[in-house]
Design an enzyme around this catalytic site. Structure first.
Site, PDB file in Angstrom:
ATOM      1  N   ASN A 242       0.858  -1.177   0.000  1.00  9.66           N
ATOM      2  CA  ASN A 242       0.000   0.000   0.000  1.00  9.66           C
ATOM      3  C   ASN A 242       0.899   1.233   0.000  1.00  9.66           C
ATOM      4  O   ASN A 242       1.451   1.596   1.035  1.00  9.66           O
ATOM      5  CB  ASN A 242      -0.901  -0.040   1.253  1.00  9.66           C
ATOM      6  CG  ASN A 242      -1.724   1.215   1.415  1.00  9.66           C
ATOM      7  OD1 ASN A 242      -1.824   2.043   0.505  1.00  9.66           O
ATOM      8  ND2 ASN A 242      -2.325   1.366   2.594  1.00  9.66           N
TER       9      ASN A 242
ATOM     10  N   LYS B 283       0.133   4.220  -0.306  1.00  4.74           N
ATOM     11  CA  LYS B 283      -0.532   5.417   0.239  1.00  4.74           C
ATOM     12  C   LYS B 283      -0.290   6.610  -0.697  1.00  4.74           C
ATOM     13  O   LYS B 283      -0.224   6.406  -1.909  1.00  4.74           O
ATOM     14  CB  LYS B 283      -0.062   5.680   1.676  1.00  4.74           C
ATOM     15  CG  LYS B 283      -0.228   4.427   2.535  1.00  4.74           C
ATOM     16  CD  LYS B 283      -0.108   4.678   4.005  1.00  4.74           C
ATOM     17  CE  LYS B 283      -0.285   3.363   4.745  1.00  4.74           C
ATOM     18  NZ  LYS B 283      -0.278   3.502   6.194  1.00  4.74           N
TER      19      LYS B 283
ATOM     20  N   HIS C 127      -9.557   1.197   4.698  1.00  7.51           N
ATOM     21  CA  HIS C 127      -8.301   1.436   5.413  1.00  7.51           C
ATOM     22  C   HIS C 127      -8.581   2.411   6.553  1.00  7.51           C
ATOM     23  O   HIS C 127      -9.390   3.331   6.410  1.00  7.51           O
ATOM     24  CB  HIS C 127      -7.244   1.999   4.457  1.00  7.51           C
ATOM     25  CG  HIS C 127      -5.889   2.013   5.090  1.00  7.51           C
ATOM     26  ND1 HIS C 127      -5.498   3.005   5.952  1.00  7.51           N
ATOM     27  CD2 HIS C 127      -4.863   1.139   5.020  1.00  7.51           C
ATOM     28  CE1 HIS C 127      -4.282   2.738   6.388  1.00  7.51           C
ATOM     29  NE2 HIS C 127      -3.872   1.612   5.842  1.00  7.51           N
TER      30      HIS C 127
ATOM     31  N   GLU D 217      -7.050   4.863   7.617  1.00  7.45           N
ATOM     32  CA  GLU D 217      -6.845   6.287   7.304  1.00  7.45           C
ATOM     33  C   GLU D 217      -8.060   6.852   6.580  1.00  7.45           C
ATOM     34  O   GLU D 217      -8.422   8.014   6.757  1.00  7.45           O
ATOM     35  CB  GLU D 217      -5.562   6.445   6.457  1.00  7.45           C
ATOM     36  CG  GLU D 217      -4.323   6.254   7.329  1.00  7.45           C
ATOM     37  CD  GLU D 217      -3.126   5.653   6.623  1.00  7.45           C
ATOM     38  OE1 GLU D 217      -3.054   5.696   5.379  1.00  7.45           O
ATOM     39  OE2 GLU D 217      -2.239   5.124   7.329  1.00  7.45           O
TER      40      GLU D 217
ATOM     41  N   GLU E  65      -5.523  -4.733  10.589  1.00 10.41           N
ATOM     42  CA  GLU E  65      -4.516  -3.695  10.785  1.00 10.41           C
ATOM     43  C   GLU E  65      -4.809  -2.941  12.077  1.00 10.41           C
ATOM     44  O   GLU E  65      -5.603  -1.986  12.072  1.00 10.41           O
ATOM     45  CB  GLU E  65      -4.541  -2.712   9.612  1.00 10.41           C
ATOM     46  CG  GLU E  65      -4.274  -3.361   8.272  1.00 10.41           C
ATOM     47  CD  GLU E  65      -3.676  -2.368   7.283  1.00 10.41           C
ATOM     48  OE1 GLU E  65      -2.597  -2.674   6.760  1.00 10.41           O
ATOM     49  OE2 GLU E  65      -4.258  -1.304   7.065  1.00 10.41           O
TER      50      GLU E  65
ATOM     51  N   GLY F 162       2.248   2.594  10.840  1.00 17.83           N
ATOM     52  CA  GLY F 162       3.181   3.702  10.681  1.00 17.83           C
ATOM     53  C   GLY F 162       3.826   4.146  11.988  1.00 17.83           C
ATOM     54  O   GLY F 162       4.462   5.191  12.046  1.00 17.83           O
TER      55      GLY F 162
ATOM     56  N   SER G 236       3.255  -1.757  10.512  1.00 20.73           N
ATOM     57  CA  SER G 236       4.697  -1.812  10.764  1.00 20.73           C
ATOM     58  C   SER G 236       5.298  -3.189  10.487  1.00 20.73           C
ATOM     59  O   SER G 236       6.203  -3.636  11.202  1.00 20.73           O
ATOM     60  CB  SER G 236       5.020  -1.345  12.188  1.00 20.73           C
ATOM     61  OG  SER G 236       4.607  -0.002  12.362  1.00 20.73           O
TER      62      SER G 236
HETATM   63  P1  PGA Z   1       2.655   0.528   7.712  1.00 15.87           P
HETATM   64  O1  PGA Z   1       1.205   0.701   7.054  1.00 15.87           O
HETATM   65  O2  PGA Z   1       3.212  -0.766   7.194  1.00 15.87           O
HETATM   66  O3  PGA Z   1       3.417   1.733   7.266  1.00 15.87           O
HETATM   67  O4  PGA Z   1       2.450   0.490   9.202  1.00 15.87           O
HETATM   68  C1  PGA Z   1       0.365  -0.414   6.859  1.00 15.87           C
HETATM   69  C2  PGA Z   1      -0.935   0.051   6.279  1.00 15.87           C
HETATM   70  O5  PGA Z   1      -1.429   1.116   6.700  1.00 15.87           O
HETATM   71  O6  PGA Z   1      -1.502  -0.605   5.385  1.00 15.87           O
END
Ligand code: PGA
Length: 251
Positions: free
Chosen positions: A10, A12, A96, A98, A168, A174, A214
């Site tokens: 992803n 983003k 997601h 976000e 997640e 993140g 992460s």
């Molecule tokens: P990250 O994001 O690996 O940077 O923690 C995962 C995600 O949001 O899909």
């Protein structure tokens, strides 16, 4: 028959057009003939070009990060599932955290997006997961169960068989803080159990459930070795070809 293992990147809101092309070419070059399915989920501007990069490469697929549920119309700034399907996109990330947090996407809206994605023959990658306060209150299992129930349990068995899930935990996205392999396994096994209760054991067994938050080369092997963790949805580490491919190869 075993369930499909998947590692999805992803991206983003990262990478200019040239940077995205270089990243995709560098990933594709490094991926050997493996059984794990690799899905690249770049921002919309990259999709059409990446469709030509990934075309014909066994085990590499294209995914979008979002879509609108209507096919067309006066929805300025939006991209429909129909449009994505028309350029060869096969997977779409839905829900997601976000998007839920910054764009106020609700379980009900996500159900409509899931329907639109399925109606165009694509696969939703449905994200679920709890915030830290919910985990600390000990209600994370119920919370995730509600998300899945509200957005996916109206589907038929046939429709649900096309869905990929991604657990997640928001507190791990993140932040550099990963769920422990046992925390991930506990939630994945729980998700599989509620799928089994609703759709039956066979379909639950075949459902791919990814871990996200992460995930990086240093922890992917241990996470993916858990019996109910079938791969990962990778954010930050998917932006560096070596790291992403090392995660892909960690099965
Ligand atoms: P990250 O994001 O690996 O940077 O923690 C995962 C995600 O949001 O899909």
């Amino acid at each position: 028959m075993n369930r499909q293992r998947i590692v999805a990147g992803n991206w983003k809101m990262n990478k200019t057009f040239d940077e995205g092309r270089d990243l995709a070419l560098s990933i594709v070059k490094r991926i050997g003939p493996i059984e794990t399915l690799v899905i690249l989920c770049p921002p919309f501007i990259h999709l059409n070009y990446l469709a030509s990069v990934t075309k014909g490469i066994a085990n590499v697929r294209l995914g979008a990060q979002n879509c609108h549920f209507e096919n067309s119309g006066a929805f300025t700034g939006e991209v429909s599932a129909l449009m994505l399907q028309s350029i060869g996109v096969e997977y779409v990330i839905v829900g997601h955290s976000e998007r839920r947090a910054y764009f106020a996407e609700t379980n009900e809206l996500l159900a409509k997006k899931v329907d639109a994605i399925l109606s165009h023959g694509m696969h939703p990658i449905f994200c679920c997961g709890e915030k830290l306060d919910i985990r600390e209150a000990g209600t994370h299992l119920e919370f995730v169960s509600q998300q899945i129930n509200d957005s996916l349990f109206h589907l038929s068995k046939k429709q649900f068989s096309k869905v990929v899930l991604a657990y997640e935990p928001i507190w791990a996205i993140g932040t550099g803080k990963t769920a422990s392999p046992l925390q991930a396994q506990e939630m994945h096994a729980y998700i599989r159990s509620i799928i089994a209760a609703h759709f039956g054991d066979d379909l639950a067994f075949l459902t791919t459930i990814l871990y996200g938050g992460s995930c990086k080369p240093s922890n992917s092997k241990e996470l993916f070795s858990q019996p109910d963790v079938d791969g990962g949805l990778i954010g930050g580490a998917s932006l560096v070809a070596e790291d992403f491919v090392s995660i892909v190869n960690s099965f």
